[in-house]
Design an enzyme around this catalytic site. Sequence first.
Site, PDB file in Angstrom:
ATOM      1  N   GLY A 103       0.783  -1.234   0.000  1.00 25.20           N
ATOM      2  CA  GLY A 103       0.000   0.000   0.000  1.00 25.20           C
ATOM      3  C   GLY A 103       0.814   1.283   0.000  1.00 25.20           C
ATOM      4  O   GLY A 103       0.390   2.298  -0.557  1.00 25.20           O
ATOM      5  N   GLU A 113       4.437   4.280   5.727  1.00 23.76           N
ATOM      6  CA  GLU A 113       3.215   3.454   5.652  1.00 23.76           C
ATOM      7  C   GLU A 113       2.083   4.273   5.044  1.00 23.76           C
ATOM      8  O   GLU A 113       2.033   5.499   5.206  1.00 23.76           O
ATOM      9  CB  GLU A 113       2.797   2.999   7.052  1.00 23.76           C
ATOM     10  CG  GLU A 113       3.369   1.671   7.470  1.00 23.76           C
ATOM     11  CD  GLU A 113       2.658   0.474   6.838  1.00 23.76           C
ATOM     12  OE1 GLU A 113       2.109   0.595   5.729  1.00 23.76           O
ATOM     13  OE2 GLU A 113       2.680  -0.599   7.461  1.00 23.76           O
ATOM     14  N   ASP A 114       1.167   3.584   4.377  1.00 20.19           N
ATOM     15  CA  ASP A 114      -0.016   4.290   3.867  1.00 20.19           C
ATOM     16  C   ASP A 114      -1.013   4.563   4.984  1.00 20.19           C
ATOM     17  O   ASP A 114      -1.630   5.618   5.034  1.00 20.19           O
ATOM     18  CB  ASP A 114      -0.674   3.496   2.731  1.00 20.19           C
ATOM     19  CG  ASP A 114      -0.933   2.038   3.084  1.00 20.19           C
ATOM     20  OD1 ASP A 114      -0.438   1.571   4.126  1.00 20.19           O
ATOM     21  OD2 ASP A 114      -1.633   1.363   2.312  1.00 20.19           O
ATOM     22  N   ASP A 159      -3.614   1.669  11.684  1.00 15.68           N
ATOM     23  CA  ASP A 159      -4.950   1.359  12.174  1.00 15.68           C
ATOM     24  C   ASP A 159      -4.802   0.900  13.628  1.00 15.68           C
ATOM     25  O   ASP A 159      -4.696   1.725  14.537  1.00 15.68           O
ATOM     26  CB  ASP A 159      -5.483   0.248  11.239  1.00 15.68           C
ATOM     27  CG  ASP A 159      -6.962  -0.007  11.364  1.00 15.68           C
ATOM     28  OD1 ASP A 159      -7.442  -0.053  12.480  1.00 15.68           O
ATOM     29  OD2 ASP A 159      -7.631  -0.191  10.329  1.00 15.68           O
ATOM     30  N   LYS A 173      -5.688   6.243  11.532  1.00 17.85           N
ATOM     31  CA  LYS A 173      -7.015   5.933  12.088  1.00 17.85           C
ATOM     32  C   LYS A 173      -6.837   5.738  13.588  1.00 17.85           C
ATOM     33  O   LYS A 173      -6.885   4.617  14.104  1.00 17.85           O
ATOM     34  CB  LYS A 173      -7.530   4.630  11.473  1.00 17.85           C
ATOM     35  CG  LYS A 173      -8.356   4.787  10.237  1.00 17.85           C
ATOM     36  CD  LYS A 173      -9.075   3.463   9.969  1.00 17.85           C
ATOM     37  CE  LYS A 173      -9.647   3.394   8.594  1.00 17.85           C
ATOM     38  NZ  LYS A 173     -10.251   2.077   8.321  1.00 17.85           N
ATOM     39  N   PHE A 181     -13.939   2.610   6.107  1.00 14.70           N
ATOM     40  CA  PHE A 181     -13.139   1.833   5.149  1.00 14.70           C
ATOM     41  C   PHE A 181     -12.768   2.753   3.994  1.00 14.70           C
ATOM     42  O   PHE A 181     -13.625   3.408   3.407  1.00 14.70           O
ATOM     43  CB  PHE A 181     -13.974   0.656   4.663  1.00 14.70           C
ATOM     44  CG  PHE A 181     -13.148  -0.474   4.139  1.00 14.70           C
ATOM     45  CD1 PHE A 181     -13.179  -1.710   4.751  1.00 14.70           C
ATOM     46  CD2 PHE A 181     -12.322  -0.302   3.039  1.00 14.70           C
ATOM     47  CE1 PHE A 181     -12.399  -2.756   4.276  1.00 14.70           C
ATOM     48  CE2 PHE A 181     -11.535  -1.330   2.553  1.00 14.70           C
ATOM     49  CZ  PHE A 181     -11.583  -2.575   3.182  1.00 14.70           C
ATOM     50  N   VAL A 182     -11.478   2.786   3.676  1.00 15.47           N
ATOM     51  CA  VAL A 182     -11.032   3.665   2.593  1.00 15.47           C
ATOM     52  C   VAL A 182     -10.228   2.892   1.554  1.00 15.47           C
ATOM     53  O   VAL A 182      -9.550   1.918   1.885  1.00 15.47           O
ATOM     54  CB  VAL A 182     -10.182   4.847   3.137  1.00 15.47           C
ATOM     55  CG1 VAL A 182     -11.060   5.893   3.789  1.00 15.47           C
ATOM     56  CG2 VAL A 182      -9.093   4.385   4.086  1.00 15.47           C
ATOM     57  N   ASP A 233      -6.395  -0.699  -0.556  1.00 15.99           N
ATOM     58  CA  ASP A 233      -7.167  -1.643  -1.358  1.00 15.99           C
ATOM     59  C   ASP A 233      -8.349  -2.243  -0.617  1.00 15.99           C
ATOM     60  O   ASP A 233      -8.457  -2.148   0.607  1.00 15.99           O
ATOM     61  CB  ASP A 233      -6.263  -2.793  -1.806  1.00 15.99           C
ATOM     62  CG  ASP A 233      -5.933  -3.730  -0.645  1.00 15.99           C
ATOM     63  OD1 ASP A 233      -5.448  -3.251   0.393  1.00 15.99           O
ATOM     64  OD2 ASP A 233      -6.184  -4.935  -0.778  1.00 15.99           O
ATOM     65  N   ARG A 255      -6.316   0.123  -5.638  1.00 14.28           N
ATOM     66  CA  ARG A 255      -5.081   0.799  -5.216  1.00 14.28           C
ATOM     67  C   ARG A 255      -4.731   1.916  -6.192  1.00 14.28           C
ATOM     68  O   ARG A 255      -4.103   2.890  -5.837  1.00 14.28           O
ATOM     69  CB  ARG A 255      -3.913  -0.192  -5.189  1.00 14.28           C
ATOM     70  CG  ARG A 255      -3.989  -1.257  -4.112  1.00 14.28           C
ATOM     71  CD  ARG A 255      -2.636  -1.950  -4.006  1.00 14.28           C
ATOM     72  NE  ARG A 255      -2.691  -3.225  -3.319  1.00 14.28           N
ATOM     73  CZ  ARG A 255      -2.602  -3.392  -2.009  1.00 14.28           C
ATOM     74  NH1 ARG A 255      -2.476  -2.348  -1.234  1.00 14.28           N
ATOM     75  NH2 ARG A 255      -2.627  -4.591  -1.469  1.00 14.28           N
TER      76      ARG A 255
END
Length: 189
Positions: free
Chosen positions: A56, A113-114, A117, A145, A166-167, A173, A179
């Site tokens: 990601g 990192e993308d 969480d 998040k 959820f994104v 993805d 993506r």
Amino acid sequence: MSGSVFYKMSQMETEYTVGDALFSKKEIDDRTRELAGQIVRDVRGEELLVVGILSGAVFFLTDLVRCLPRELDVKIDFMSVSSYGDATTSSGTVRILKDLGSDIAGRNVLVVEDIIDTGLTLSYLLKILKARHPKSLRTCVLLDKSARRETAVDVDYCGFNAPDVFVVGYGLDCGGRYRHLPDIHVVNL
Ligand code: PRP
């Protein structure tokens, strides 16, 4: 939402659509330039090894490093880790599927990192990397998040705080899809 493109995945158990952009590519680019400026100030002209966590983070990393000045000694490398699966049953252990290609001892390392969480992935990775004695170890995350955090992790550079939705897009993805979307979108379940 006029002008929005909707995607449908009928083969998924839950049918969903990809909705409006939460963060546009323009907003991401503007924020990425700001983060790059902060990183340049902090690294003080020393070598910087930028480590992307596949898959990601690839989109964010490639845009981020292109905001760094040519005078800076920038190298890039990647790691791939197994997903820990269901966070509620996870011990927070991730398995390294692809390790770095070079030794990081004595070097300034920036993990990119993308999204963060629960924090389990990054927390585990940082433990592994710290044990290799880098000179410095910093983290740069596009989306945080924070409401879902299960373990404390130091994030040095954060693009945006994200709501607990959820994104997809810009590297993020859903079942491997989306993506490639330039913006980050909310998934409507
Ligand atoms: C995503 C993201 C982080 C991790 C964050 O990776 O890139 O690595 O989840 O979640 P956490 O904070 O709860 O640990 P994912 O497993 O979806 O793999 P991908 O990057 O290949 O999409």
